[in-house]
Every structure is written in structure tokens, then in C-alpha cells.
Design a protein around this motif. Structure first.
Motif, PDB file in Angstrom:
ATOM      1  N   ALA A 195      14.095 -10.502  24.642  1.00  0.00           N
ATOM      2  CA  ALA A 195      13.785  -9.413  23.582  1.00  0.00           C
ATOM      3  C   ALA A 195      13.421 -10.554  22.255  1.00  0.00           C
ATOM      4  CB  ALA A 195      15.208  -8.811  23.248  1.00  0.00           C
ATOM      5  N   ARG A 196      14.265 -11.765  22.294  1.00  0.00           N
ATOM      6  CA  ARG A 196      14.157 -12.896  21.157  1.00  0.00           C
ATOM      7  C   ARG A 196      12.654 -13.257  21.098  1.00  0.00           C
ATOM      8  NH1 ARG A 196      19.227 -14.479  22.674  1.00  0.00           N
ATOM      9  NH2 ARG A 196      18.217 -16.285  24.292  1.00  0.00           N
ATOM     10  N   SER A 197      12.009 -13.529  22.220  1.00  0.00           N
ATOM     11  CA  SER A 197      10.930 -14.435  22.505  1.00  0.00           C
ATOM     12  C   SER A 197       9.691 -13.311  22.529  1.00  0.00           C
ATOM     13  CB  SER A 197      10.791 -15.123  23.692  1.00  0.00           C
ATOM     14  OG  SER A 197      10.696 -14.227  24.813  1.00  0.00           O
ATOM     15  N   GLY A 198       9.761 -12.009  22.761  1.00  0.00           N
ATOM     16  CA  GLY A 198       8.598 -11.347  22.868  1.00  0.00           C
ATOM     17  C   GLY A 198       7.622 -11.676  23.979  1.00  0.00           C
ATOM     18  N   VAL A 199       8.181 -12.389  24.868  1.00  0.00           N
ATOM     19  CA  VAL A 199       7.332 -13.030  26.115  1.00  0.00           C
ATOM     20  C   VAL A 199       6.651 -11.878  26.879  1.00  0.00           C
ATOM     21  CG1 VAL A 199       9.345 -13.249  27.540  1.00  0.00           C
ATOM     22  CG2 VAL A 199       7.007 -14.425  28.048  1.00  0.00           C
ATOM     23  N   PRO A 200       5.514 -11.748  27.168  1.00  0.00           N
ATOM     24  CA  PRO A 200       5.125 -10.794  28.183  1.00  0.00           C
ATOM     25  C   PRO A 200       5.862 -10.575  29.489  1.00  0.00           C
ATOM     26  CG  PRO A 200       3.184 -12.071  27.397  1.00  0.00           C
ATOM     27  CD  PRO A 200       4.429 -12.587  27.036  1.00  0.00           C
ATOM     28  N   TYR A 201       6.408  -9.360  29.869  1.00  0.00           N
ATOM     29  CA  TYR A 201       7.526  -9.170  30.807  1.00  0.00           C
ATOM     30  C   TYR A 201       7.284  -7.932  31.628  1.00  0.00           C
ATOM     31  CZ  TYR A 201      12.336  -8.048  32.458  1.00  0.00           C
ATOM     32  OH  TYR A 201      13.338  -7.844  33.284  1.00  0.00           O
TER      33      TYR A 201
END
Length: 404
Positions: free
Chosen positions: A263-269
Motif C-alpha cells: 500500500a505504501r509503495s504503490g508497487v505493481p502487485y
């Protein structure tokens, strides 16, 4: 010049710390003794960085550390101050810590704040026991002190000297630069999802550096530590089983912050329900009393798996949904309708379509789906090539969305 911090309590271990510092200097490595002692005792071996200088980095100031009467509270406060001290410095080549249980608790939180790859060696009286609370998701090298860290003698000189020389070797022998410039991916795997992850890595390794993390608690923590550091271009979190252990009291929990880095990073998940059918315990006789009549599977003599129930799966689904709803980056979460683990299939001991259905329904009820955050039902088993294909398609989707 980059410097090694030799950290411990100079009010009780000044001679040992200075000896370690001298060993590093003799090996050609710059080092400084950092005092983490909170006792009002004269230092017969003065440090290079005194306790007051470290304590000043506490969020509430030095008095929050040095003006505290209770020893336990003072030690906890100094550990926090040292974390902030380490984070503020940009010249740390490595950290060597010396201590008993208290000293180990003082030094290792700051070690964990350092990036993976920065040399960290902790000489400790508790290093032959359970070191998970000290090491966590970091690459700390724990060395058992053999004797107490209480004076220099024929044993402690050798052990501390070896630790100093080991750290010096890590620093002075540079590793060859990696030629692989492929972006890194994080993937989570458990024994019962191994076929899925093997197929995924085979399909992705030409374009990505695939970092596989064993979902045993620290595995999930380690992956999310790298997410927070910006080291991962994307995540295929196929094996989210650590959440079962968190909620049901198993032994492989990654803690209640699991998924927060996403959630913090917004990394593609891309996530999935991998191994959400099981809670991990030790040998069968270690099962808590309230679980003695449950469906269990002995993975081996040291690991007993307990099948999750309909109600537990609803709780798991709700918990994951709340975490996914906090994610603003591209998210796809896959629901493998054919089974969530190798032993959740027809004829296998954990096959329970009703429990799986409860999990999927809870996710669909509570996840707030958007264009960026979607659940995907896949009518295949998690280890089936068709599920792998769906996961790859979802991964390409989130990466494409992220690039756009």
C-alpha cells in the motif's frame, strides 16, 4: 571515509569494544566505538561517539534516554535512538555489535534499518538460541560468544577478533558488480505452491531477476522490506499463507503489517490465495488445545499443518480485503477455484470446497473493486498451468498500468 560502527555498552564492555575496534584498524578498516550504555558509570575505555550523542537522536531528545530511572525503559529508548542515529549517518560501512541479551536488543534494531548487503555482525551470548526476534528480515550475521561478553580472555579474544576480521573481509573484498540489469521481482512460495512459482519464474526469468521468498514469516517480511526500499519492480505474492498464521496463532506469521508495504509503495502487485488453507504449527504434540480435534496434516516431524475452516476463511478474506482496499497502486488478486494448495484438491487431505468458497466470497464482498484494484476468479487449481497463465496475464496488466 566509510566507517564501521563498533556498538555496545561502554559502561560494562568498553575493553571488548575497543579491542574489536583495534582489530578492525589493524586489518585496514576505519572504525569507531559507539557507546550505547545508559549507566552513570565512568568509562575506563572512552568511546569515539559517546552515549549522549546517540541519545540526542531520540525523537523526544536525550532526556528520554538518559534521564529515565527504569533500566528497561532506558535500554528500549537507547535502542530507538541508535536506530535514528544510524539512519542519519551516510558513511556507515558496516556494524559490529557485542553484547548479552540486552546489548543484542540494543544493537540489532539499528542493524535492521540498514540496507541488505551492508555488513552486520553481532557477537552475542544468545546467538545459539532463537535469533529470529533479533535478525528479523535482515541479513545480520549472529556469532555465538561462547563465554559471556564480560572481559577479555583466551576465548573472547579469539571470538571477537574473528568477528572483526570477518567484517573486515566483507568490507575489503568487494564483490564483482552484477552485470544483470534486469528489474527485480518478488515472488512468495510455499512448499504446496512450488509448482506454480517454478512455472512463473521459468516464464519471467528472461526479462526479470526473480527473487523467491519462502513464506515462513520472515520471508514475507524480507520481501516487503525490499518493497519499501524500492528494490522491486513488481510483486507476485502468490503464497499469502502467513496471514493464516497471524490470525489463528500459527508459528509462521509475518506480523500484522503484512501487505502494508504494498500500500505504501504503490508497487505493481499480483496476489493470490496460495496456501490460505493452512496454519503452521510445530510437531503434532505442540498443537494448541483448542485445535486438537481439527483436520491436520503432518508435513514432517517438525511441521504440522491445520486446515482452515469456513469461519476462519471468512475472517482471512475480510482481513486481506481491508489491506487491499488501502492500496492505490495497480492490484490484481487471483482466486484459484480449483484449490489453493497442493493438498487442497480432490482426493487430498485439505480438499474443502466450502471453506474455499467462503474465502472467495468474503474477498468479493469486502474488496472495493476499482479499475485499478480487481479480483479475478480463475477456474483452475493454483498449480495448474492455466492458473499460471492467468497470473502472467494479470502481471502484464499491472505492469502495463504502472508504466502508463
Amino acid at each position: 571515509m566509510a566507517t564501521v560502527l563498533v556498538a555496545g555498552t561502554c559502561d560494562t564492555k568498553g575493553a571488548e569494544l575497543r579491542y574489536a575496534c583495534d582489530c578492525l584498524a589493524a586489518a585496514g578498516v576505519a572504525a569507531q566505538v559507539v557507546d550505547l550504555g545508559t549507566g552513570d558509570i565512568a568509562r575506563t575505555h572512552p568511546p569515539d561517539i559517546d552515549a549522549a550523542s546517540v541519545a540526542a537522536h531520540h525523537p523526544d531528545g536525550a532526556d528520554a534516554v538518559l534521564a529515565v530511572d527504569d533500566r528497561g525503559r532506558a535500554v528500549n529508548a537507547m535502542a530507538l535512538a541508535f536506530e535514528h542515529y544510524v539512519a542519519a549517518r551516510r558513511d556507515i560501512a558496516g556494524v559490529l555489535g557485542l553484547g548479552g541479551s540486552g546489548g543484542t536488543a540494543l544493537v540489532t534494531p539499528a542493524m535492521r534499518r540498514l540496507a541488505v548487503g551492508v555488513p552486520k555482525v553481532m557477537v552475542s551470548t544468545v546467538a545459539s538460541g532463537n535469533v529470529a526476534p533479533y535478525v528479523g528480515p535482515s541479513d545480520i550475521c549472529m556469532m555465538y560468544s561462547v563465554t559471556d561478553v564480560a572481559g577479555l580472555n583466551r576465548i573472547s579474544r579469539v571470538v571477537i577478533g574473528n568477528a572483526a576480521h570477518a567484517l573486515a573481509g566483507m568490507i575489503t573484498n568487494a564483490l564483482p558488480e552484477a552485470r544483470d540489469t534486469k528489474p527485480a521481482l518478488g515472488l512468495t512460495m510455499f512448499g504446496v505452491t512450488t509448482p506454480c512459482i517454478t512455472q512463473l519464474t521459468d516464464a519471467l526469468e528472461a526479462d526479470y531477476d526473480c527473487l523467491v521468498f519462502h513464506a515462513t514469516g520472515t520471508g514475507g517480511q524480507s520481501m516487503e522490506k525490499l518493497v519499501d526500499s524500492g528494490a522491486l519492480a513488481g510483486v507476485l505474492d502468490i503464497s499469502t499463507t502467513e496471514i493464516c498464521d497471524l490470525l489463528m496463532g500459527g508459528v509462521m506469521s509475518a506480523g500484522d503489517t503484512r501487505l502494508d508495504a504494498i500500500a505504501r509503495s504503490g508497487v505493481p502487485y499480483v496476489g493470490a490465495c496460495g496456501a490460505l488453507d493452512m496454519v503452521n504449527f510445530g510437531a503434532r504434540d505442540t498443537l494448541p488445545a483448542q485445535y486438537r480435534d481439527r483436520t491436520v496434516y503432518e508435513h514432517n516431524a517438525q511441521v504440522t499443518l491445520m486446515r482452515t475452516t469456513v469461519e476462519e476463511n471468512r475472517l482471512i478474506g475480510e482481513w486481506i480485503a481491508a489491506k487491499l482496499n488501502a492500496c492505490d497502486g495497480p492490484v490484481r488478486f487471483l482466486l484459484p477455484e480449483g484449490g489453493v494448495s497442493a493438498i487442497d484438491a480432490p482426493g487430498q487431505p485439505f480438499y474443502d470446497p466450502a471453506a474455499d468458497a467462503a474465502l472467495f466470497e468474503a474477498l468479493e464482498t469486502h474488496v472495493q473493486q476499482t479499475e485499478n484494484r480487481r479480483l479475478i476468479r480463475v477456474p483452475h487449481h493454483i498449480n495448474d498451468p492455466a492458473f499460471v497463465g492467468a497470473a502472467l496475464a494479470a502481471f502484464e496488466d499491472v505492469m502495463s498500468t504502472h508504466r502508463t
